[in-house]
Design an enzyme around this catalytic site. Structure first.
Site, PDB file in Angstrom:
ATOM      1  N   ARG A   1      24.749  -7.011  31.862  1.00 11.76           N
ATOM      2  CA  ARG A   1      25.722  -5.698  32.146  1.00 11.76           C
ATOM      3  C   ARG A   1      25.163  -5.147  30.980  1.00 11.76           C
ATOM      4  NH1 ARG A   1      29.516 -10.032  32.529  1.00 11.76           N
ATOM      5  NH2 ARG A   1      30.439 -10.368  34.556  1.00 11.76           N
TER       6      ARG A   1
ATOM      7  N   HIS B   1      23.824  -1.328  36.761  1.00 10.55           N
ATOM      8  CA  HIS B   1      24.089  -2.356  37.899  1.00 10.55           C
ATOM      9  C   HIS B   1      23.017  -2.326  38.795  1.00 10.55           C
ATOM     10  CE1 HIS B   1      28.114  -3.394  36.867  1.00 10.55           C
ATOM     11  NE2 HIS B   1      28.511  -2.233  36.719  1.00 10.55           N
TER      12      HIS B   1
ATOM     13  N   HIS C   1      29.486 -14.998  36.506  1.00  8.58           N
ATOM     14  CA  HIS C   1      30.674 -14.887  37.318  1.00  8.58           C
ATOM     15  C   HIS C   1      31.562 -16.105  37.261  1.00  8.58           C
ATOM     16  CE1 HIS C   1      28.327 -11.880  40.173  1.00  8.58           C
ATOM     17  NE2 HIS C   1      28.951 -11.278  39.114  1.00  8.58           N
TER      18      HIS C   1
ATOM     19  N   TYR D   1      25.594 -11.596  47.029  1.00  8.78           N
ATOM     20  CA  TYR D   1      23.998 -11.155  46.836  1.00  8.78           C
ATOM     21  C   TYR D   1      23.352 -12.240  48.133  1.00  8.78           C
ATOM     22  CZ  TYR D   1      25.075  -9.276  42.513  1.00  8.78           C
ATOM     23  OH  TYR D   1      25.618  -8.313  41.385  1.00  8.78           O
TER      24      TYR D   1
ATOM     25  N   ARG E   1      20.975  -5.187  37.444  1.00  8.67           N
ATOM     26  CA  ARG E   1      21.605  -6.308  37.649  1.00  8.67           C
ATOM     27  C   ARG E   1      21.738  -7.064  39.018  1.00  8.67           C
ATOM     28  NH1 ARG E   1      25.890  -9.904  35.081  1.00  8.67           N
ATOM     29  NH2 ARG E   1      27.611  -9.822  36.340  1.00  8.67           N
TER      30      ARG E   1
END
Length: 312
Positions: A157, A257, A283, A292, A260
């Site tokens: 991040r 983002h 996560h 994803y 990422r």
């Protein structure tokens, strides 16, 4: 129990929201608009007593919201959900106030908004952005290249990347890569591999750029520094990426983002296990990471549709 007209019950509910709950006028206007549409539907199906509303009535109203009618466009899942929430609140109040003996809307669930798939860049766009960030070679462009290589190479991040200290890097001599210690949400730490491209860019920055940026005020070994020697901010790091994308001619909307998302998607496209990607992204639940996989399934469908002789 006496007959209660739906319109009378709605007026009582709106008064309750205004006087007792003190809702803002904009919120009240939203409730009023949604419940007015509900009343019109009840009138259309011939319900003049609130006790005549059943679960099927509310479910059919939800279906009408999604399908639209002669006077209304179909509502998105988000807008329909907002309207159903207003209807559920109204019927819950009517039960608590003694107007009816049952809540017909309690079991009707608002529709779930469709999952927004993350936007991943093609690898060629990522590579173009990374190249553009390091040109022409100056102390600041060496920093910029290192920053973006870390973002894409680790899936960090933006807050994790700018929060790095030099001591968070482990670059063993004689090895092509290394590791970096990232501090995520809630202070959770994770150790992430650093690939050879990211390591090369970081070492170039540490050796040829960062020493010239260090100032007496530099905070506790911050890795990425601004031109005054302070820790690079999230906003400045964002600007670094956007400018590099502009120079690379990448027309898609690009944000930290995006890097990422691209990191995760490219890993899964390359055959990585979703639980490995979960650990790399930090996560807490694999469910968060599984969005994803929807992206990669879309890619598979595209390939199948264009390559298989009997796909269409």
């Amino acid at each position: 129990m006496t007959t209660v007209a739906p319109s009378t019950a709605v007026r009582t509910y709106l008064d309750h929201l205004s006087v007792e709950r003190g809702l803002a006028e904009n919120t009240l206007a939203s409730y009023r608009r949604d419940l007015r549409r509900y009343l019109a539907y009840l009138d259309q199906v011939g319900i003049t007593d609130l006790s005549g509303v059943s679960e099927a009535t509310v479910t059919e109203f939800l279906a009408r919201l999604r399908e639209g009618d002669a006077d209304h466009q179909p509502l998105s899942a988000t807008s329909a959900a907002r309207t159903v929430v207003a209807v559920r609140g109204f019927h819950k109040f009517a039960l608590a106030d003694g107007m009816v003996t049952l809540d017909p809307a309690g079991a009707v669930r608002p529709p779930r908004p469709a999952k927004r798939l993350p936007k991943a860049l093609p690898l060629s766009d990522v590579e173009a952005i990374l190249e553009a960030a390091g040109e022409p070679e100056t102390p600041l462009t060496l920093r910029d290249r290192a920053l973006l290589e870390v973002l894409y190479g680790t899936g960090a991040r933006i807050s994790e990347a700018v929060g790095l200290d030099v001591d968070d890097l482990d670059l063993p001599p004689g090895e092509p890569g290394g590791t970096v210690l990232l501090r995520g949400k809630g202070g959770k730490e994770r150790l992430v591999p650093l690939g050879s491209y990211a390591r090369t860019a970081v070492e170039a920055y540490l050796g040829r750029s960062r020493p010239g940026l260090v100032a007496s005020s530099t905070p506790g070994g911050a890795l990425f520094l601004n031109s005054r020697g302070g820790r690079l901010s999230r906003q400045s790091a964002w600007t670094v990426l956007v400018r590099a994308a502009d120079r690379a001619g990448v027309s898609a909307d690009v944000s930290p983002h995006t890097m990422r998302h691209s990191f995760a998607t490219h890993l899964l496209d390359g055959g990585a296990d979703v639980r490995v990607v979960q650990e790399l992204l930090g996560h807490a639940s694999v469910t968060t990471t599984q969005i994803y996989t929807l992206v990669t399934v879309d890619n598979l469908r595209e390939v199948f549709a264009t390559a298989h002789p009997r796909a269409r």
